[in-house]
Design an enzyme around this catalytic site. Structure first.
Site, PDB file in Angstrom:
ATOM      1  N   HIS A 139       0.873  -1.176   0.000  1.00 16.73           N
ATOM      2  CA  HIS A 139       0.000   0.000   0.000  1.00 16.73           C
ATOM      3  C   HIS A 139       0.913   1.231   0.000  1.00 16.73           C
ATOM      4  CE1 HIS A 139      -2.748   2.987   1.843  1.00 16.73           C
ATOM      5  NE2 HIS A 139      -3.752   2.175   1.563  1.00 16.73           N
ATOM      6  N   ASP A 216       3.420  -4.010   8.296  1.00 18.43           N
ATOM      7  CA  ASP A 216       2.205  -3.216   8.150  1.00 18.43           C
ATOM      8  C   ASP A 216       1.026  -4.173   8.358  1.00 18.43           C
ATOM      9  OD1 ASP A 216      -0.073  -1.998   7.251  1.00 18.43           O
ATOM     10  OD2 ASP A 216       0.736  -1.401   5.306  1.00 18.43           O
ATOM     11  N   GLN A 219      -4.219  -4.635   7.395  1.00 18.14           N
ATOM     12  CA  GLN A 219      -5.255  -5.568   6.931  1.00 18.14           C
ATOM     13  C   GLN A 219      -5.299  -6.848   7.764  1.00 18.14           C
ATOM     14  OE1 GLN A 219      -7.634  -4.979   4.803  1.00 18.14           O
ATOM     15  NE2 GLN A 219      -6.842  -3.024   4.060  1.00 18.14           N
ATOM     16  N   LYS A 242     -10.309  -0.062  10.775  1.00 17.61           N
ATOM     17  CA  LYS A 242     -10.532  -1.265   9.964  1.00 17.61           C
ATOM     18  C   LYS A 242     -10.946  -2.446  10.836  1.00 17.61           C
ATOM     19  CE  LYS A 242      -7.053   0.062   6.523  1.00 17.61           C
ATOM     20  NZ  LYS A 242      -7.846   0.562   5.398  1.00 17.61           N
ATOM     21  N   CYS A 382      -4.760   2.449  -3.603  1.00 17.49           N
ATOM     22  CA  CYS A 382      -3.520   3.004  -3.018  1.00 17.49           C
ATOM     23  C   CYS A 382      -2.349   2.054  -3.226  1.00 17.49           C
ATOM     24  CB  CYS A 382      -3.688   3.314  -1.534  1.00 17.49           C
ATOM     25  SG  CYS A 382      -4.895   4.584  -1.212  1.00 17.49           S
TER      26      CYS A 382
HETATM   27  N1  PLP Z   1      -1.577  -0.459   4.803  1.00 18.84           N
HETATM   28  C1  PLP Z   1      -2.530  -1.224   4.255  1.00 18.84           C
HETATM   29  C2  PLP Z   1      -2.200  -2.626   3.838  1.00 18.84           C
HETATM   30  C3  PLP Z   1      -3.817  -0.715   4.090  1.00 18.84           C
HETATM   31  O1  PLP Z   1      -4.771  -1.479   3.540  1.00 18.84           O
HETATM   32  C4  PLP Z   1      -4.092   0.606   4.505  1.00 18.84           C
HETATM   33  C5  PLP Z   1      -5.427   1.197   4.302  1.00 18.84           C
HETATM   34  O2  PLP Z   1      -6.190   0.768   3.479  1.00 18.84           O
HETATM   35  C6  PLP Z   1      -3.058   1.351   5.086  1.00 18.84           C
HETATM   36  C7  PLP Z   1      -1.825   0.782   5.223  1.00 18.84           C
HETATM   37  C8  PLP Z   1      -3.282   2.750   5.541  1.00 18.84           C
HETATM   38  O3  PLP Z   1      -4.159   2.782   6.634  1.00 18.84           O
HETATM   39  P1  PLP Z   1      -4.730   4.162   7.174  1.00 18.84           P
HETATM   40  O4  PLP Z   1      -5.378   4.849   6.018  1.00 18.84           O
HETATM   41  O5  PLP Z   1      -5.700   3.751   8.234  1.00 18.84           O
HETATM   42  O6  PLP Z   1      -3.577   4.946   7.709  1.00 18.84           O
END
Ligand code: PLP
Length: 425
Positions: A139, A216, A219, A242, A382
């Site tokens: 992402h 990270d 998810q 989430k 993203c």
């Molecule tokens: N990393 C992953 C794998 C994601 O799916 C997301 C959001 O969709 C993020 C990071 C970023 O999360 P946030 O927008 O809550 O900061």
């Protein structure tokens, strides 16, 4: 190459769904809504989950009963607010495997948590010629901070490629990691492909070269049991929104010795020990990284989200998603022209299911489905570099959670068929 994912190894549970979805649905007021004349079928959970009444009530109860700023006041409301905020910190520490609660830093989300590491640890530890290793499925939140840092520090950003099935191709891992690798930053579960990555294995290889491992978990944390120590992470990040919690709350977990050695992120109130006109000393963990007034209401309400998930049992949440993803993949593949990105075996993946239609644009699919009350996501999610790797401009993505059931999938499949008929396909 073949490998078993860490979580697949621990989640081989047999049997039927352990979640009582029809009961769960009654806890989520928004699911009672009609959208464009149809029952809302919410399949955009990878973007954000819906919230149960207990979380919504906790948020409003905080403002109606004990709103006050935390850590500073000596009056009753301030003490109540502080203890509710700090209780959530302890709860989060337990939720991810029983870590020291000083190691839980509240941020406004995964994005901020990763930027915090890039701008503190990264500033201090990355220099010319150093290498940072990510994967091709990241992402932007776990890509752009490392790209910007690498460019600023003349470091090298490398990436683990993907197999055709959308899993990490680890065949060349030993050539991608070396003594120059300072950080390996990888997603635990892909928001596009659903792939669950073997982060423990990658962590072991990374550590053998002295590299730190940031995972990270945006998810993964909502969908499976997480034990950050067992995974061998040095740093782990996730977002409350989430996983049934409010927006604007995220978590950075880091090993205390690492966090202690890192310089502060934002500076100002709360993160200091002593300030003079000519010098400043910083507060201890976790406050060193929490400058200013945080999202108190959000953190307080996040506690109820954790309780809700614990009452369901994270193993059950995972099992439910294995079954429902398997069903969704099977049903989607029955439709002519539909192709699914990422692994088809539900043991290897989570419930974020990206698909494309040979003829129809993902945006048109999303708009058509919305007219039937079905919320999915269409776009690059993203992850533009991943889209280019896959040779796609965009995908449609249906993503599942605890309140989805086979009925929701059937409604989705029926609407997709209807759309194809409408366009004469
Ligand atoms: N990393 C992953 C794998 C994601 O799916 C997301 C959001 O969709 C993020 C990071 C970023 O999360 P946030 O927008 O809550 O900061």
């Amino acid at each position: 190459m073949t490998y078993e994912t860490d979580s697949a190894a621990s989640a081989k549970l047999a049997g039927t769904s352990t979640l009582d979805v029809s009961r769960i649905r009654t806890d989520f007021p928004v699911l009672g809504r009609m959208v464009n004349g149809h029952r809302l079928v919410y399949l955009d959970n990878a973007a954000t989950s819906q919230k149960p009444k207990s979380v919504i009530d906790a948020h409003s109860e905080y403002y109606s009963r004990f709103n006050a700023n935390i850590h500073r006041g000596l009056h009753t409301l301030a003490e109540e607010a502080t203890s509710a905020y700090e209780d959530t910190r302890k709860h989060v520490a337990n939720f991810i495997g029983g870590v020291d609660s000083r190691e839980i830093i509240f941020t406004n989300g995964t994005t901020e948590a990763i930027n915090l590491v890039a701008q503190t640890w990264g500033e201090q530890n990355i220099g010319p010629g150093d290498e940072i290793l990510i994967t091709e499925m990241e992402h932007h939140a776990n890509l752009v901070p490392w790209l910007v840092l690498s460019q600023k520090k003349q470091a090298v950003l490398k990436r683990i490629p993907l197999t055709g099935e959308g899993r990490l191709d680890l065949g060349n891992l030993d050539n991608l990691i070396s003594d120059r690798t300072k950080l390996v930053a990888i997603s635990h579960m892909s928001n596009v492909l659903g792939t669950i990555n073997p982060v423990k294995h990658i962590g072991e290889v990374s550590h053998s070269y002295g590299a730190l491992v940031l995972i990270d978990g945006a998810q993964a944390t909502p969908h499976m049991p997480i034990n950050v120590k067992d995974l061998g992470a040095d740093l782990y990040t996730f977002s409350a929104h989430k996983m049934l919690g409010p927006t604007g709350v995220g978590v950075l977990w880091g090993r205390a010795d690492l966090l202690e050695a890192m310089p502060p992120f934002n500076t100002g109130g709360e993160m200091i020990r002593e300030v003079h006109f000519d010098r400043v000393s910083f507060n201890e963990l976790p406050h060193k990284f929490e400058a200013g007034t945080p999202n108190i209401a959000g953190v307080v309400a996040f506690d109820r989200a954790l309780t809700y998930l614990e009452e369901l049992g994270m193993e059950n949440v995972r099992q439910h998603e294995i079954e429902l993803s398997g069903y969704a993949i099977k049903r989607l593949l029955e439709i002519d022209g539909i192709e699914i990105q990422g692994p088809l075996d539900p043991q290897l993946r989570g419930g974020a299911i990206s698909f494309t239609d040979a003829t129809l644009h993902p945006h048109d699919i999303s708009t058509f489905l919305d007219s039937k009350g079905i919320a999915i996501r269409a776009g690059h999610h993203c992850a533009q570099p991943l889209m280019r790797t896959m040779g796609k401009l965009a995908t449609a993505r249906a993503s599942l959670y605890i309140y989805n059931d086979k009925d929701d999938i059937d409604v989705l499949v029926q609407a997709l068929r209807e759309m194809r008929r409408y366009f004469g396909l």
